[in-house]
Write a protein that holds these residues in place. Structure first.
Motif, PDB file in Angstrom:
ATOM      1  N   GLY A  68       0.811  -1.206   0.000  1.00  0.00           N
ATOM      2  CA  GLY A  68       0.000   0.000   0.000  1.00  0.00           C
ATOM      3  C   GLY A  68       0.847   1.259   0.000  1.00  0.00           C
ATOM      4  O   GLY A  68       0.502   2.260  -0.641  1.00  0.00           O
ATOM      5  N   VAL A  69       1.972   1.246   0.718  1.00  0.00           N
ATOM      6  CA  VAL A  69       2.878   2.396   0.719  1.00  0.00           C
ATOM      7  C   VAL A  69       3.516   2.566  -0.660  1.00  0.00           C
ATOM      8  O   VAL A  69       3.676   3.693  -1.154  1.00  0.00           O
ATOM      9  CB  VAL A  69       3.953   2.238   1.812  1.00  0.00           C
ATOM     10  CG1 VAL A  69       4.978   3.363   1.744  1.00  0.00           C
ATOM     11  CG2 VAL A  69       3.311   2.205   3.188  1.00  0.00           C
ATOM     12  N   LEU A  70       3.888   1.448  -1.290  1.00  0.00           N
ATOM     13  CA  LEU A  70       4.456   1.527  -2.638  1.00  0.00           C
ATOM     14  C   LEU A  70       3.466   2.169  -3.612  1.00  0.00           C
ATOM     15  O   LEU A  70       3.864   2.903  -4.534  1.00  0.00           O
ATOM     16  CB  LEU A  70       4.836   0.133  -3.142  1.00  0.00           C
ATOM     17  CG  LEU A  70       5.977  -0.582  -2.410  1.00  0.00           C
ATOM     18  CD1 LEU A  70       6.270  -1.910  -3.088  1.00  0.00           C
ATOM     19  CD2 LEU A  70       7.213   0.284  -2.361  1.00  0.00           C
ATOM     20  N   GLN A  71       2.184   1.884  -3.433  1.00  0.00           N
ATOM     21  CA  GLN A  71       1.180   2.525  -4.278  1.00  0.00           C
ATOM     22  C   GLN A  71       1.297   4.036  -4.215  1.00  0.00           C
ATOM     23  O   GLN A  71       1.180   4.728  -5.224  1.00  0.00           O
ATOM     24  CB  GLN A  71      -0.228   2.121  -3.828  1.00  0.00           C
ATOM     25  CG  GLN A  71      -0.674   0.754  -4.263  1.00  0.00           C
ATOM     26  CD  GLN A  71      -2.093   0.515  -3.802  1.00  0.00           C
ATOM     27  OE1 GLN A  71      -2.321  -0.126  -2.794  1.00  0.00           O
ATOM     28  NE2 GLN A  71      -3.044   1.049  -4.526  1.00  0.00           N
ATOM     29  N   TRP A  72       1.536   4.561  -3.006  1.00  0.00           N
ATOM     30  CA  TRP A  72       1.577   6.004  -2.847  1.00  0.00           C
ATOM     31  C   TRP A  72       2.883   6.615  -3.333  1.00  0.00           C
ATOM     32  O   TRP A  72       2.937   7.812  -3.620  1.00  0.00           O
ATOM     33  CB  TRP A  72       1.282   6.400  -1.404  1.00  0.00           C
ATOM     34  CG  TRP A  72      -0.195   6.378  -1.198  1.00  0.00           C
ATOM     35  CD1 TRP A  72      -0.936   5.392  -0.630  1.00  0.00           C
ATOM     36  CD2 TRP A  72      -1.127   7.367  -1.648  1.00  0.00           C
ATOM     37  NE1 TRP A  72      -2.266   5.706  -0.683  1.00  0.00           N
ATOM     38  CE2 TRP A  72      -2.415   6.911  -1.293  1.00  0.00           C
ATOM     39  CE3 TRP A  72      -1.004   8.587  -2.298  1.00  0.00           C
ATOM     40  CZ2 TRP A  72      -3.564   7.637  -1.587  1.00  0.00           C
ATOM     41  CZ3 TRP A  72      -2.142   9.312  -2.590  1.00  0.00           C
ATOM     42  CH2 TRP A  72      -3.402   8.838  -2.227  1.00  0.00           C
ATOM     43  N   VAL A  73       3.922   5.812  -3.467  1.00  0.00           N
ATOM     44  CA  VAL A  73       5.126   6.297  -4.142  1.00  0.00           C
ATOM     45  C   VAL A  73       4.792   6.601  -5.601  1.00  0.00           C
ATOM     46  O   VAL A  73       5.300   7.565  -6.195  1.00  0.00           O
ATOM     47  CB  VAL A  73       6.263   5.260  -4.049  1.00  0.00           C
ATOM     48  CG1 VAL A  73       7.465   5.693  -4.879  1.00  0.00           C
ATOM     49  CG2 VAL A  73       6.683   5.070  -2.596  1.00  0.00           C
ATOM     50  N   ALA A  95      15.665  11.731  -3.954  1.00  0.00           N
ATOM     51  CA  ALA A  95      16.956  11.053  -3.868  1.00  0.00           C
ATOM     52  C   ALA A  95      17.503  11.042  -2.447  1.00  0.00           C
ATOM     53  O   ALA A  95      18.232  10.122  -2.072  1.00  0.00           O
ATOM     54  CB  ALA A  95      17.957  11.726  -4.808  1.00  0.00           C
ATOM     55  N   LEU A  96      17.142  12.036  -1.665  1.00  0.00           N
ATOM     56  CA  LEU A  96      17.676  12.153  -0.305  1.00  0.00           C
ATOM     57  C   LEU A  96      16.685  11.698   0.767  1.00  0.00           C
ATOM     58  O   LEU A  96      16.983  11.813   1.957  1.00  0.00           O
ATOM     59  CB  LEU A  96      18.072  13.607  -0.025  1.00  0.00           C
ATOM     60  CG  LEU A  96      19.143  14.206  -0.951  1.00  0.00           C
ATOM     61  CD1 LEU A  96      19.377  15.673  -0.613  1.00  0.00           C
ATOM     62  CD2 LEU A  96      20.444  13.420  -0.873  1.00  0.00           C
ATOM     63  N   ALA A  97      15.530  11.180   0.378  1.00  0.00           N
ATOM     64  CA  ALA A  97      14.472  10.839   1.334  1.00  0.00           C
ATOM     65  C   ALA A  97      14.961   9.824   2.365  1.00  0.00           C
ATOM     66  O   ALA A  97      15.451   8.745   2.005  1.00  0.00           O
ATOM     67  CB  ALA A  97      13.260  10.287   0.607  1.00  0.00           C
ATOM     68  N   PRO A  98      14.818  10.124   3.674  1.00  0.00           N
ATOM     69  CA  PRO A  98      15.276   9.195   4.713  1.00  0.00           C
ATOM     70  C   PRO A  98      14.260   8.113   5.050  1.00  0.00           C
ATOM     71  O   PRO A  98      14.589   7.149   5.737  1.00  0.00           O
ATOM     72  CB  PRO A  98      15.498  10.118   5.911  1.00  0.00           C
ATOM     73  CG  PRO A  98      14.476  11.207   5.719  1.00  0.00           C
ATOM     74  CD  PRO A  98      14.366  11.412   4.236  1.00  0.00           C
ATOM     75  N   ALA A  99      13.008   8.284   4.622  1.00  0.00           N
ATOM     76  CA  ALA A  99      11.955   7.324   4.954  1.00  0.00           C
ATOM     77  C   ALA A  99      10.897   7.343   3.864  1.00  0.00           C
ATOM     78  O   ALA A  99      10.882   8.238   3.009  1.00  0.00           O
ATOM     79  CB  ALA A  99      11.326   7.659   6.309  1.00  0.00           C
ATOM     80  N   ALA A 100      10.007   6.351   3.910  1.00  0.00           N
ATOM     81  CA  ALA A 100       8.987   6.246   2.871  1.00  0.00           C
ATOM     82  C   ALA A 100       8.075   7.468   2.853  1.00  0.00           C
ATOM     83  O   ALA A 100       7.683   7.945   1.780  1.00  0.00           O
ATOM     84  CB  ALA A 100       8.162   4.971   3.076  1.00  0.00           C
TER      85      ALA A 100
END
Length: 523
Positions: free
Chosen positions: A57-62, A105-110
């Motif tokens: 579900g989190v991947l969907q929001w990416v 590119a620098l995101a520390p979390a989802a």
């Protein structure tokens, strides 16, 4: 994906002929950023999931965080360009998109990654509508069609390189590197724009339907969010259902507002044309099917068949090559066959491609050349022969003064269909995978405790692994059952994609005229 329609030409004098090749290069490079990120991120999803240990579900929001904002605001982006300057809004979109790419590119979390993807969508909504509008304003009518054809072909071929570069970066460096692709493109595009692109405006300047933009964006966000989260929600289903209802009501409020607005974002009178409404229905079906395939296929190649990121990206190249090389011939084919025959045939090929993707997974070990490639070619040829006739029908079904609005609506609908498709694919996967997995575990006589542990973490889909305490032999058996269950949910998703394409074919056969004649199309 790409496939955007031309906007209404600006009444100003076209720019100098010597500057047009550089102007065209700027629009191609800027558009390519949005196109590349629409594909390459799908290839990176398994690596993102592995690093952040997150559910499907989190991947969907990416994916949806970007696509939702882009689809919801693309109409507003076009309006802003027409009324405040296309060059100004174009550069603003490129800069915002680039800064958001750095944030990805620098995101520390989802959560930070999703937030940056949302900002990317906002930047894309500003730059994408301007690209063809700038071309239309710069080129006279007698050469504009050729310029748009070059833009479409070059953009398609540029997009092909995205999965290859993305796969290399994922395998050699990190998934984060895929977002750095945008930086050199942005620098060159801004430089060319500042030097060679003149400012232009639409016929209407000043007034903007801000309330309409807010209502449609908020309504879509609520609907897509609630649909995406409901399958995984163990608690709070009442709240999510309330958000879904609120989203639907907000969209209804948008329609009501547009019917009374003096400067509507979407003039509802344009839908009185039966052909315009039908072509947009076909757009929904085709882009829904396409988006389901491009969301599920890379994930399946990597998680089920062991492809590397580079291999998964390379596997998608034939689609872009067919689009890039055959698009110039599609218009001629539409003129020869006629509108109804061309679009119904294109939708039929897309249906066959989706069905083929589902069928090949029943054949045991799947060979790319005899399994996936034929399905991908069917899909690519179907979309290629559909796009140009769709463009012609959309622009011919309204008056010349409404062609820009018609193009913007069709662009937005294709994007929204893509967002809905990703949400639907996630919903199907998250509902059907536990069902298939539960039955397979029970049939194999797996211990009830192990079954409960696996089903509790079923949102990881094909990334699901056996509990640490089980013996190696049992873990291997469980892995096979997990993959088998995922293939079942994948085939269900592809079947739904095929149904959407069939609906598009039915609309073409029922509502479209055989030939494109402006007087007939506007009825």
């Amino acid at each position: 994906m790409l496939l955007f329609r031309a906007m209404t030409p600006d009444p100003a004098t076209p720019c100098a002929p010597s500057a047009r090749p550089y102007l065209l290069a700027a629009t191609i490079l800027a558009s390519s950023m949005a196109f590349i990120d629409g594909i390459v991120v799908n290839v990176a999803l398994p690596a993102i999931q592995a690093q952040f240990h997150t559910g499907f579900g989190v991947l969907q929001w990416v994916v949806n965080g970007y696509a939702l904002v882009l689809g919801a605001l693309i109409l507003m982006g076009g309006v802003l360009g027409d009324r405040y300057g296309r060059r100004r809004i174009f550069i603003s979109g490129i800069v915002l998109f680039t800064l958001a790419s750095i944030g990805c590119a620098l995101a520390p979390a989802a959560g930070a990654l999703i937030a940056a993807r949302v900002l990317q969508g906002l930047g894309g909504a500003l730059l994408v509508p301007q690209s063809l509008a700038i071309i239309a304003a710069a080129y006279p009518k007698d050469v504009r069609g050729r310029a748009v054809g070059i833009w479409a072909a070059a953009a398609a071929l540029t997009t092909v390189s995205g999965p290859i570069l993305g796969g290399i970066f994922i395998d050699v460096l990190s998934w984060r590197a895929v977002f750095w692709i945008n930086l050199p493109l942005a620098v060159i595009a801004v430089g060319l724009t500042l030097r060679f692109v003149p400012e232009s405006h639409g016929a209407v300047r000043g007034a903007t339907d801000w309330l309409g933009g807010f209502l449609v964006t908020a309504g879509l966000a609520l609907v897509i969010y609630s649909v995406s989260e409901l399958p995984e929600a163990h608690t709070g289903r009442g709240l999510l259902t309330g958000l879904l209802v609120a989203g639907v009501l907000t969209l209804a409020g948008f329609v009501f507002h547009e019917s009374r607005s003096r400067v509507p974002l979407v003039p509802l009178s344009i839908f009185r044309s039966r052909v315009f409404s039908a072509t947009n229905g076909i757009t929904v079906g085709l882009y829904f099917a396409l988006s389901v395939v491009f969301f599920l296929l890379p994930y399946t190649l990597i998680q089920v068949h062991g492809y590397s990121g580079l291999q998964a990206g390379t596997a998608l190249i034939p689609f872009g090559l067919v689009m890039g090389l055959l698009s110039p011939l599609a218009s001629k084919l539409g003129e020869r066959w006629g509108l109804r025959a061309t679009l119904s045939s294109g939708a039929g090929l897309v249906t066959a491609g989706c069905a083929a993707f589902a069928v090949v997974e029943t054949l045991g070990t799947v060979d790319y050349w005899t399994g996936y490639l034929p399905a991908l070619l069917l899909l690519a040829i179907g979309m290629t022969i559909s796009v140009a006739p769709l463009t012609t029908a959309v622009l011919s079904s309204v008056s010349d003064g409404e062609s820009g609005v018609a193009s913007g609506i069709n662009n937005a609908i294709s994007r929204i269909a893509g967002v809905a498709a990703v949400a639907a694919a996630g919903l199907i996967s998250l509902v059907s995978f536990p069902y298939y997995l539960g039955h397979r575990l029970a049939d194999a006589g797996i211990d009830a405790g192990v079954r409960a542990a696996l089903l509790a973490d079923a949102s990881r889909l094909a990334a699901l692994r056996a509990p640490d305490q089980v013996p190696a032999q049992t873990a291997q058996l469980l892995r096979g059952l997990v993959l088998d269950a995922y293939v079942g949910s994948y085939r269900t998703g592809m079947a739904v994609a095929a149904i959407a394409a069939i609906a598009a074919m039915a609309i073409a056969l029922r509502y479209l005229p055989a030939r494109v004649t402006p007087g007939l199309l506007r009825k």
